[in-house]
Design a protein around this motif. Sequence first.
Motif, PDB file in Angstrom:
ATOM      1  N   LYS A  23      10.529  -2.394  -4.755  1.00 49.33           N
ATOM      2  CA  LYS A  23      10.366  -2.377  -3.305  1.00 49.33           C
ATOM      3  C   LYS A  23       9.615  -1.119  -2.900  1.00 49.33           C
ATOM      4  CE  LYS A  23      13.874  -5.498  -1.925  1.00 49.33           C
ATOM      5  NZ  LYS A  23      14.618  -5.952  -0.796  1.00 49.33           N
ATOM      6  N   VAL A  24       8.813  -1.283  -1.866  1.00 49.88           N
ATOM      7  CA  VAL A  24       7.991  -0.193  -1.354  1.00 49.88           C
ATOM      8  C   VAL A  24       8.282  -0.056   0.139  1.00 49.88           C
ATOM      9  CG1 VAL A  24       5.599   0.544  -0.967  1.00 49.88           C
ATOM     10  CG2 VAL A  24       6.200  -0.665  -3.066  1.00 49.88           C
ATOM     11  N   VAL A  25       8.212   1.155   0.644  1.00 52.62           N
ATOM     12  CA  VAL A  25       8.448   1.398   2.066  1.00 52.62           C
ATOM     13  C   VAL A  25       7.133   1.269   2.824  1.00 52.62           C
ATOM     14  CG1 VAL A  25       9.176   3.091   3.782  1.00 52.62           C
ATOM     15  CG2 VAL A  25      10.430   2.879   1.641  1.00 52.62           C
ATOM     16  N   ILE A  26       7.155   0.466   3.889  1.00 54.00           N
ATOM     17  CA  ILE A  26       6.028   0.362   4.815  1.00 54.00           C
ATOM     18  C   ILE A  26       6.436   1.091   6.080  1.00 54.00           C
ATOM     19  CG2 ILE A  26       4.639  -1.153   6.260  1.00 54.00           C
ATOM     20  CD1 ILE A  26       5.015  -3.349   4.271  1.00 54.00           C
ATOM     21  N   GLU A  27       5.630   2.030   6.505  1.00 51.65           N
ATOM     22  CA  GLU A  27       5.904   2.752   7.746  1.00 51.65           C
ATOM     23  C   GLU A  27       5.319   1.962   8.909  1.00 51.65           C
ATOM     24  OE1 GLU A  27       5.297   7.174   9.692  1.00 51.65           O
ATOM     25  OE2 GLU A  27       4.323   6.694   7.804  1.00 51.65           O
ATOM     26  N   VAL A  28       6.125   1.754   9.957  1.00 50.11           N
ATOM     27  CA  VAL A  28       5.673   1.015  11.129  1.00 50.11           C
ATOM     28  C   VAL A  28       5.799   1.915  12.351  1.00 50.11           C
ATOM     29  CG1 VAL A  28       6.003  -1.006  12.595  1.00 50.11           C
ATOM     30  CG2 VAL A  28       6.386  -1.181  10.129  1.00 50.11           C
ATOM     31  N   ILE A  29       4.662   2.149  12.995  1.00 49.36           N
ATOM     32  CA  ILE A  29       4.631   2.932  14.230  1.00 49.36           C
ATOM     33  C   ILE A  29       4.024   2.025  15.285  1.00 49.36           C
ATOM     34  CG2 ILE A  29       3.682   4.974  15.366  1.00 49.36           C
ATOM     35  CD1 ILE A  29       3.527   6.202  12.522  1.00 49.36           C
ATOM     36  N   ALA A  30       4.805   1.670  16.285  1.00 49.31           N
ATOM     37  CA  ALA A  30       4.312   0.726  17.282  1.00 49.31           C
ATOM     38  C   ALA A  30       4.937   0.986  18.643  1.00 49.31           C
ATOM     39  CB  ALA A  30       4.597  -0.699  16.834  1.00 49.31           C
ATOM     40  N   SER A  31       4.256   0.476  19.646  1.00 60.74           N
ATOM     41  CA  SER A  31       4.721   0.588  21.016  1.00 60.74           C
ATOM     42  C   SER A  31       4.608  -0.788  21.652  1.00 60.74           C
ATOM     43  CB  SER A  31       3.855   1.604  21.750  1.00 60.74           C
ATOM     44  OG  SER A  31       4.221   1.680  23.100  1.00 60.74           O
ATOM     45  N   PRO A  32       5.589  -1.225  22.401  1.00 58.34           N
ATOM     46  CA  PRO A  32       6.806  -0.556  22.843  1.00 58.34           C
ATOM     47  C   PRO A  32       7.860  -0.500  21.734  1.00 58.34           C
ATOM     48  CG  PRO A  32       6.744  -2.775  23.749  1.00 58.34           C
ATOM     49  CD  PRO A  32       5.458  -2.575  23.003  1.00 58.34           C
ATOM     50  N   PRO A  33       8.780   0.465  21.820  1.00 55.84           N
ATOM     51  CA  PRO A  33       9.771   0.660  20.764  1.00 55.84           C
ATOM     52  C   PRO A  33      10.783  -0.482  20.622  1.00 55.84           C
ATOM     53  CG  PRO A  33      10.145   2.207  22.562  1.00 55.84           C
ATOM     54  CD  PRO A  33       8.867   1.488  22.855  1.00 55.84           C
ATOM     55  N   ASP A  34      10.920  -1.323  21.657  1.00 61.27           N
ATOM     56  CA  ASP A  34      11.868  -2.434  21.535  1.00 61.27           C
ATOM     57  C   ASP A  34      11.188  -3.712  21.018  1.00 61.27           C
ATOM     58  OD1 ASP A  34      10.438  -2.795  23.894  1.00 61.27           O
ATOM     59  OD2 ASP A  34      12.146  -3.616  24.997  1.00 61.27           O
ATOM     60  N   ALA A  35       9.936  -3.593  20.579  1.00 57.83           N
ATOM     61  CA  ALA A  35       9.253  -4.738  19.981  1.00 57.83           C
ATOM     62  C   ALA A  35       9.937  -5.095  18.660  1.00 57.83           C
ATOM     63  CB  ALA A  35       7.780  -4.416  19.747  1.00 57.83           C
ATOM     64  N   GLU A  36       9.892  -6.375  18.320  1.00 58.53           N
ATOM     65  CA  GLU A  36      10.531  -6.857  17.093  1.00 58.53           C
ATOM     66  C   GLU A  36       9.534  -6.894  15.943  1.00 58.53           C
ATOM     67  OE1 GLU A  36      11.908 -10.726  18.295  1.00 58.53           O
ATOM     68  OE2 GLU A  36      13.728  -9.906  19.167  1.00 58.53           O
ATOM     69  N   ALA A  50      13.430   0.783  12.951  1.00 63.25           N
ATOM     70  CA  ALA A  50      12.707   0.887  11.684  1.00 63.25           C
ATOM     71  C   ALA A  50      12.269   2.312  11.365  1.00 63.25           C
ATOM     72  CB  ALA A  50      11.504  -0.044  11.700  1.00 63.25           C
ATOM     73  N   VAL A  51      12.918   3.287  11.965  1.00 59.50           N
ATOM     74  CA  VAL A  51      12.593   4.683  11.662  1.00 59.50           C
ATOM     75  C   VAL A  51      12.855   4.907  10.176  1.00 59.50           C
ATOM     76  CG1 VAL A  51      13.233   7.078  12.114  1.00 59.50           C
ATOM     77  CG2 VAL A  51      13.137   5.446  13.996  1.00 59.50           C
ATOM     78  N   GLY A  52      11.916   5.498   9.499  1.00 56.66           N
ATOM     79  CA  GLY A  52      12.056   5.684   8.052  1.00 56.66           C
ATOM     80  C   GLY A  52      11.381   4.577   7.265  1.00 56.66           C
ATOM     81  N   GLY A  53      10.917   3.532   7.945  1.00 59.45           N
ATOM     82  CA  GLY A  53      10.154   2.478   7.291  1.00 59.45           C
ATOM     83  C   GLY A  53      10.968   1.263   6.907  1.00 59.45           C
ATOM     84  N   LEU A  54      10.249   0.252   6.449  1.00 54.58           N
ATOM     85  CA  LEU A  54      10.848  -0.999   5.999  1.00 54.58           C
ATOM     86  C   LEU A  54      10.647  -1.123   4.492  1.00 54.58           C
ATOM     87  CD1 LEU A  54       9.198  -3.332   8.657  1.00 54.58           C
ATOM     88  CD2 LEU A  54      11.483  -2.342   8.753  1.00 54.58           C
ATOM     89  N   ARG A  55      11.693  -1.522   3.783  1.00 54.08           N
ATOM     90  CA  ARG A  55      11.574  -1.717   2.332  1.00 54.08           C
ATOM     91  C   ARG A  55      11.242  -3.182   2.075  1.00 54.08           C
ATOM     92  NH1 ARG A  55      13.105   1.916  -1.149  1.00 54.08           N
ATOM     93  NH2 ARG A  55      13.941   0.439  -2.653  1.00 54.08           N
ATOM     94  N   VAL A  56      10.081  -3.410   1.449  1.00 53.01           N
ATOM     95  CA  VAL A  56       9.650  -4.771   1.138  1.00 53.01           C
ATOM     96  C   VAL A  56       9.260  -4.855  -0.332  1.00 53.01           C
ATOM     97  CG1 VAL A  56       8.847  -5.236   3.501  1.00 53.01           C
ATOM     98  CG2 VAL A  56       7.259  -4.334   1.812  1.00 53.01           C
ATOM     99  N   PRO A  57       9.379  -6.038  -0.935  1.00 48.40           N
ATOM    100  CA  PRO A  57       8.974  -6.187  -2.334  1.00 48.40           C
ATOM    101  C   PRO A  57       7.462  -6.055  -2.488  1.00 48.40           C
ATOM    102  CG  PRO A  57      10.209  -8.117  -1.571  1.00 48.40           C
ATOM    103  CD  PRO A  57       9.976  -7.242  -0.398  1.00 48.40           C
ATOM    104  N   VAL A  58       7.034  -5.683  -3.670  1.00 45.87           N
ATOM    105  CA  VAL A  58       5.616  -5.614  -3.988  1.00 45.87           C
ATOM    106  C   VAL A  58       5.020  -7.009  -3.803  1.00 45.87           C
ATOM    107  CG1 VAL A  58       4.002  -5.297  -5.905  1.00 45.87           C
ATOM    108  CG2 VAL A  58       5.885  -3.684  -5.584  1.00 45.87           C
ATOM    109  N   GLY A  59       3.822  -7.073  -3.228  1.00 42.22           N
ATOM    110  CA  GLY A  59       3.149  -8.352  -3.012  1.00 42.22           C
ATOM    111  C   GLY A  59       2.484  -8.389  -1.657  1.00 42.22           C
ATOM    112  N   VAL A  60       1.983  -9.547  -1.294  1.00 36.22           N
ATOM    113  CA  VAL A  60       1.296  -9.729  -0.016  1.00 36.22           C
ATOM    114  C   VAL A  60       2.304 -10.196   1.017  1.00 36.22           C
ATOM    115  CG1 VAL A  60      -0.524 -10.999   1.174  1.00 36.22           C
ATOM    116  CG2 VAL A  60      -0.862 -10.276  -1.192  1.00 36.22           C
ATOM    117  N   HIS A  61       2.312  -9.524   2.173  1.00 40.76           N
ATOM    118  CA  HIS A  61       3.264  -9.844   3.233  1.00 40.76           C
ATOM    119  C   HIS A  61       2.557  -9.940   4.575  1.00 40.76           C
ATOM    120  CE1 HIS A  61       6.670  -9.162   0.589  1.00 40.76           C
ATOM    121  NE2 HIS A  61       6.026  -8.093   0.152  1.00 40.76           N
ATOM    122  N   GLU A  62       3.037 -10.868   5.397  1.00 40.89           N
ATOM    123  CA  GLU A  62       2.557 -11.013   6.765  1.00 40.89           C
ATOM    124  C   GLU A  62       3.547 -10.279   7.672  1.00 40.89           C
ATOM    125  OE1 GLU A  62       2.733 -14.803   9.307  1.00 40.89           O
ATOM    126  OE2 GLU A  62       0.756 -14.849   8.322  1.00 40.89           O
TER     127      GLU A  62
END
Length: 103
Positions: A23-36, A50-62
């Motif tokens: 698993k790899v961490v993807i950092e997500v920075i977005a506005s507005p903060p209550d977006a899903e 999602a502060v600190g990022g999202l852990r996702v498996p290696v591969g292609v993700h949408e």
Amino acid sequence: MVLALAVAGACTRPAATSRPAAKVVIEVIASPPDAEIWVDGRYVATVAEAVGGLRVPVGVHEVEITREGYYPYLVVVDVVEAAAPPPRIEATLFPVVREPPRP
């Protein structure tokens, strides 16, 4: 015939042990903060959670970032092991502008 089945069964390979997907961490920075944040069609968290990022498996993700009343943001991310720097998504959602009804 019983002997043949016993021999055939003894010759099968043991099941291969699979190692868990990295698993790899993807950092997500977005506005507005209550977006899903949705990954591969599954809800993951809000941007604020999602502060600190999202852990996702290696591969292609949408990855889709949505909020009611805003245009969604959609990106396809190819996550590789030991990426330097780690993947980062930056997005600003824009409000949907609706014209007032005409008389």
